[in-house]
Scaffold this active site. Structure first.
Site, mmCIF file in Angstrom:
data_model
loop_
_atom_site.group_PDB
_atom_site.id
_atom_site.type_symbol
_atom_site.label_atom_id
_atom_site.label_comp_id
_atom_site.label_asym_id
_atom_site.label_seq_id
_atom_site.Cartn_x
_atom_site.Cartn_y
_atom_site.Cartn_z
ATOM 1 N N THR A 385 23.608 23.479 -15.744
ATOM 2 C CA THR A 385 23.659 24.851 -15.239
ATOM 3 C C THR A 385 24.968 25.544 -15.629
ATOM 4 O OG1 THR A 385 22.388 24.042 -13.418
ATOM 5 C CG2 THR A 385 23.575 26.097 -13.038
ATOM 6 N N ASP A 427 13.192 19.386 -9.819
ATOM 7 C CA ASP A 427 13.708 20.081 -8.633
ATOM 8 C C ASP A 427 12.642 20.230 -7.546
ATOM 9 O OD1 ASP A 427 16.304 20.301 -9.379
ATOM 10 O OD2 ASP A 427 16.261 22.427 -9.883
ATOM 11 N N GLY A 477 26.364 22.909 -10.558
ATOM 12 C CA GLY A 477 26.713 21.791 -9.683
ATOM 13 C C GLY A 477 25.560 21.257 -8.851
HETATM 14 O O1 DON Z 1 18.273 24.865 -9.712
HETATM 15 C C1 DON Z 1 18.975 23.945 -9.297
HETATM 16 O O2 DON Z 1 19.391 23.886 -8.166
HETATM 17 C C2 DON Z 1 19.369 22.840 -10.270
HETATM 18 N N1 DON Z 1 18.382 22.736 -11.303
HETATM 19 C C3 DON Z 1 20.723 23.131 -10.806
HETATM 20 C C4 DON Z 1 21.232 22.058 -11.729
HETATM 21 C C5 DON Z 1 22.691 22.092 -11.938
HETATM 22 O O3 DON Z 1 23.395 22.870 -11.360
HETATM 23 C C6 DON Z 1 23.247 21.077 -12.854
HETATM 24 N N2 DON Z 1 24.602 21.421 -13.208
HETATM 25 N N3 DON Z 1 25.604 21.018 -12.894
#
Ligand code: DON
Length: 575
Positions: A385, A427, A477
């Site tokens: 992300t 997710d 994160g």
């Molecule tokens: O949408 C979400 O909450 C996750 N897919 C986010 C993934 C993420 O932040 C990975 N990075 N550090």
């Protein structure tokens, strides 16, 4: 030394007439140890330097914050392949200065029509993480291209050709691999080598790792971006790009069809809005859990004088932890895609509910997560992300977080199209009681269904005072995003830090389960001892908590910061 630096800074700024002529001098806090980058002409902050300057150049050409953000989003798809993307999805908050209106754009991935609730369970009924994370079926229908172009069309001033031109040039002519990119690619080497297309795209022509200082060209990606520039959303969701995505699915196990791509929809939603100590906090509504729990936690915390407790003191961190624990318990039960599940947003953000949660917190003892259940009384039947922020000279603001889920998503690239697929299907809650990759629990609200959007923690946020934006912030994160953004806001509002200090300060994280308080380096040993004595289970955070990319403003100046926890980002100014 610091004094000399500040004198130099004042002197330099005064060479710029726009600044010396302004009504208020830029706020430079003589006591601050960290200083943001300052601008009057607008600014873009992202995790990658070239992409930030692409956005700043668009502002210099007269584009607004949305034009700049969209250009930055496409540029990051080229220069930050681990998280910048066209094969993933995300959320964008746009504040329009003239209309004093904030819009939330949901371009989260959607589950393909063939997705089913138990699609990631093996024969024994257990979750198969290899399937939910590293297979073609881990991909939701990508939303990024539709989302960025929707924002551009509705709120920008430029054409797709104009905002995509820099990204196309970066892919076509290539750019010089930086140390953070070489490092990131090295860490993902094994995963990327498992996929034929990814092993072609993300390595040097001789098959070796891309080395720092060498030029990296991405011809297939440039061609895909050109199709998008020429044909808009049709250039991705129909025609050649769509065919390449479907062909990739047919290589084994993938579910995304031509119809899934043609049916992808961006949704404009009302942002969730909370009031906190005289500030208005606008953030992302479901299918992100970010905004709801950010406001819920602020509501609980507003009942205490945090500033009097002292930043990162035992008493403060105890209250913060207990608040986080309760919010994440609620997340596990009540949050999901609102188009499929009646998420009790207003009840979760209700002040009386916050008071009840606050009153349930023992100020001397840690509670045990096993004793905390999701707290709303609802009838049973109800059921890597990256963030970037853009601010233009007129006060229009964009706060955008988008993702492939993991760094490099599933590690599977679309052969011929030059981009990686997300693994956002992980997710979803593949099975109640089995945590996902971020240790998050979920149930029916976030169960897999065709056409549904997986629950997210991404929390792009804009804070306003008297209707005017004062802070745009957000972070990657995974599950920690919400608590990272929360602390960034508390540091600004309660502890009066400038945005650079607020971003640098050490953070903590608790997410109900596992019942563990993670802390970054920099929290004092006696604070930690105090928390241990209260019964908290402490664990040093193995890496870092978040990478904030934020811009603050006092109305005259923009103050930008890229999180010092990770190299390579930049606050690029447009003056
Ligand atoms: O949408 C979400 O909450 C996750 N897919 C986010 C993934 C993420 O932040 C990975 N990075 N550090």
């Amino acid at each position: 030394m610091k004094q000399v630096f500040l004198k130099w800074l004042f002197a330099t700024l005064c060479l710029i007439p726009a600044i010396c002529g302004a009504a208020e001098p830029p706020i430079i806090d003589q006591k601050a140890r960290f200083h943001p980058v300052i601008s009057t002409g607008g600014m873009v902050v992202s995790q990658e330097r070239l992409a930030s300057s692409v956005g700043a150049d668009i502002l210099k050409q007269g584009g607004n914050a949305v034009d700049a953000a969209v250009a930055t989003g496409f540029a990051l798809a080229v220069t930050l392949p681990q998280a910048g993307n066209i094969g993933g999805g995300g959320f964008m908050l746009v504040h329009l200065a003239e209309e004093q209106r904030t819009i939330a754009i949901d371009y989260r991935e959607m589950a393909p029509a063939a997705a089913t609730q138990n699609m990631f369970l093996d024969k024994g009924g257990d979750v198969d993480p290899a399937s939910s994370r590293f297979s073609r079926r881990a991909a939701g229908v990508p939303g990024t291209v539709a989302g960025l172009l929707h924002a551009l069309n509705a709120y920008g001033t430029m054409t797709p050709e104009q905002v995509l031109a820099p990204a196309i040039a970066l892919a076509d002519k290539g750019f010089v691999v930086t140390r953070p990119l070489a490092y990131s690619l090295r860490r993902a080497e094994q995963r990327l080598r498992r996929d034929n297309a990814a092993s072609r795209y993300f390595f040097a022509p001789d098959g070796n790792l891309l080395q720092r200082g060498t030029r990296w060209r991405q011809a297939d990606l440039a061609a895909t971006l050109r199709r998008i520039a020429g044909k808009g959303v049709e250039g991705f969701y129909r025609g050649k790009t769509a065919e390449l995505i479907v062909a990739e699915m047919q290589q084994g196990g993938g579910l995304i069809t031509r119809e899934d791509l043609a049916n992808y929809r961006v949704v404009e939603r009302q942002p969730v809005v909370g009031e906190y100590r005289g500030y208005t906090v606008a953030s992302m509504p479901p299918p992100s859990s970010g905004g709801v729990h950010l406001v819920q936690m602020l509501n609980v915390l507003e009942g205490w004088d945090l500033s009097a407790l002292g930043h990162n003191s035992t008493a403060y961190l105890h209250r913060l932890t207990e608040t986080m624990r309760r919010a994440y318990a609620d997340r596990s039960k009540y949050l999901g895609d609102p188009d499929f599940y009646p998420v009790p947003v207003s009840r979760l953000m209700d002040r009386e509910y916050a008071t009840r949660l606050r009153q349930g917190i023992d100020l001397r003892r840690a509670s045990r997560s096993a004793d905390i259940a999701p707290g709303l009384e609802l009838p049973e039947e109800s059921p890597q992300t990256t963030h970037f922020s853009a601010w233009d000279r007129d006060g229009n603001v964009v706060s955008n977080t988008y993702t492939l889920n993991f760094s490099y998503g599933s590690g599977i690239a679309v052969a011929g199209a030059g981009f990686l697929l997300n693994n956002e299907m992980d997710d979803f809650s593949a099975k109640p009681g089995t945590p996902n990759a971020y240790g998050l629990l979920g149930g029916e609200a976030n169960a897999i269904q065709a056409g549904k959007r997986p629950l997210s923690s991404m929390t792009p946020t804009i804070v306003l005072k008297n209707g005017k934006p004062v802070l745009a912030t957000g972070s990657p994160g995974g599950s920690t995003i919400i608590t990272v953004v929360l602390q960034n806001i508390l540091n600004v509002i309660d502890f009066h830090m400038n945005v650079a200090e607020a971003t640098a300060a050490p953070r903590i994280h608790h997410q109900w389960f596992p019942d563990r308080l993670n802390y970054e380096a920099g929290i004092s040993p006696d604070t930690l001892d105090g928390l241990r004595e209260m019964g908290h289970e402490l664990a040093p955070q193995p890496r870092i908590l978040g990478k904030i990319q934020a811009i603050a403003s006092d109305g005259n100046y923009q103050y930008g910061v890229t999180d010092s926890r990770w190299p390579g980002g930049e606050a690029a100014v447009a003056e």
